[in-house]
Design a protein around this motif. Structure first.
Motif, short mmCIF file in Angstrom:
data_model
loop_
_atom_site.label_atom_id
_atom_site.label_comp_id
_atom_site.label_asym_id
_atom_site.label_seq_id
_atom_site.Cartn_x
_atom_site.Cartn_y
_atom_site.Cartn_z
N LEU A 193 0.84 -1.20 0.00
CA LEU A 193 0.00 0.00 0.00
C LEU A 193 0.87 1.24 0.00
O LEU A 193 1.96 1.24 0.56
CB LEU A 193 -0.86 0.04 1.27
CG LEU A 193 -1.97 -0.97 1.43
CD1 LEU A 193 -2.59 -0.84 2.81
CD2 LEU A 193 -3.02 -0.77 0.37
N THR B 81 2.14 4.67 1.48
CA THR B 81 2.28 5.02 2.90
C THR B 81 1.11 5.85 3.40
O THR B 81 0.67 5.68 4.54
CB THR B 81 3.58 5.78 3.17
OG1 THR B 81 3.68 6.88 2.28
CG2 THR B 81 4.77 4.88 3.00
N THR B 82 0.56 6.73 2.58
CA THR B 82 -0.57 7.55 3.03
C THR B 82 -1.79 6.67 3.32
O THR B 82 -2.50 6.88 4.29
CB THR B 82 -0.93 8.62 2.00
OG1 THR B 82 -1.14 8.00 0.72
CG2 THR B 82 0.16 9.66 1.87
N GLU B 83 -2.02 5.67 2.48
CA GLU B 83 -3.15 4.77 2.68
C GLU B 83 -2.95 3.90 3.91
O GLU B 83 -3.89 3.65 4.68
CB GLU B 83 -3.33 3.90 1.43
CG GLU B 83 -4.67 3.21 1.37
CD GLU B 83 -4.87 2.52 0.02
OE1 GLU B 83 -5.53 1.47 0.02
OE2 GLU B 83 -4.38 3.03 -0.99
N GLU C 125 -3.57 6.07 7.04
CA GLU C 125 -5.00 6.26 7.26
C GLU C 125 -5.65 5.01 7.85
O GLU C 125 -6.49 5.09 8.74
CB GLU C 125 -5.69 6.64 5.95
CG GLU C 125 -5.36 8.03 5.47
CD GLU C 125 -5.94 8.32 4.09
OE1 GLU C 125 -6.82 7.55 3.63
OE2 GLU C 125 -5.51 9.30 3.47
N ALA C 126 -5.24 3.84 7.36
CA ALA C 126 -5.80 2.57 7.86
C ALA C 126 -5.43 2.35 9.32
O ALA C 126 -6.26 1.91 10.12
CB ALA C 126 -5.32 1.41 7.00
#
Length: 61
Positions: free
Chosen positions: A21, A23-25, A28-29
Motif C-alpha cells: 500500500l 504510505t498515506t493509505e 489512514e488505515a
C-alpha cells in the motif's frame, strides 16, 4: 544472512506478488483503528519520539 535473524526478531516478509500500500493509505488505515473497543490508541508521534505513528494505551480521544 538477514533472513536468519528474521525468525529471532519476528520479522515477516510479504508473500510473492503482494502489492504494498502507499504510505498515506497505510497511515489512514492504522489511524482508523482508533475506537473505544480497542485497548490502544494510534496517534501521530511527537518529534522527541522519532516516530511517525505510535500505538499506546494512553487516554482516549
Amino acid at each position: 544472512m538477514g533472513r536468519i535473524w528474521d525468525r529471532w526478531t519476528g520479522t515477516e516478509h510479504p508473500r510473492v506478488g503482494v502489492i504494498p500500500l502507499p504510505t498515506t493509505e497505510l497511515r489512514e488505515a492504522l489511524l482508523a483503528l482508533n475506537n473505544r473497543n480497542m485497548p490502544f490508541n494510534v496517534r501521530h508521534g511527537r518529534p522527541k519520539e522519532k516516530a511517525d505513528l505510535v500505538a499506546d494505551s494512553g487516554p482516549r480521544r
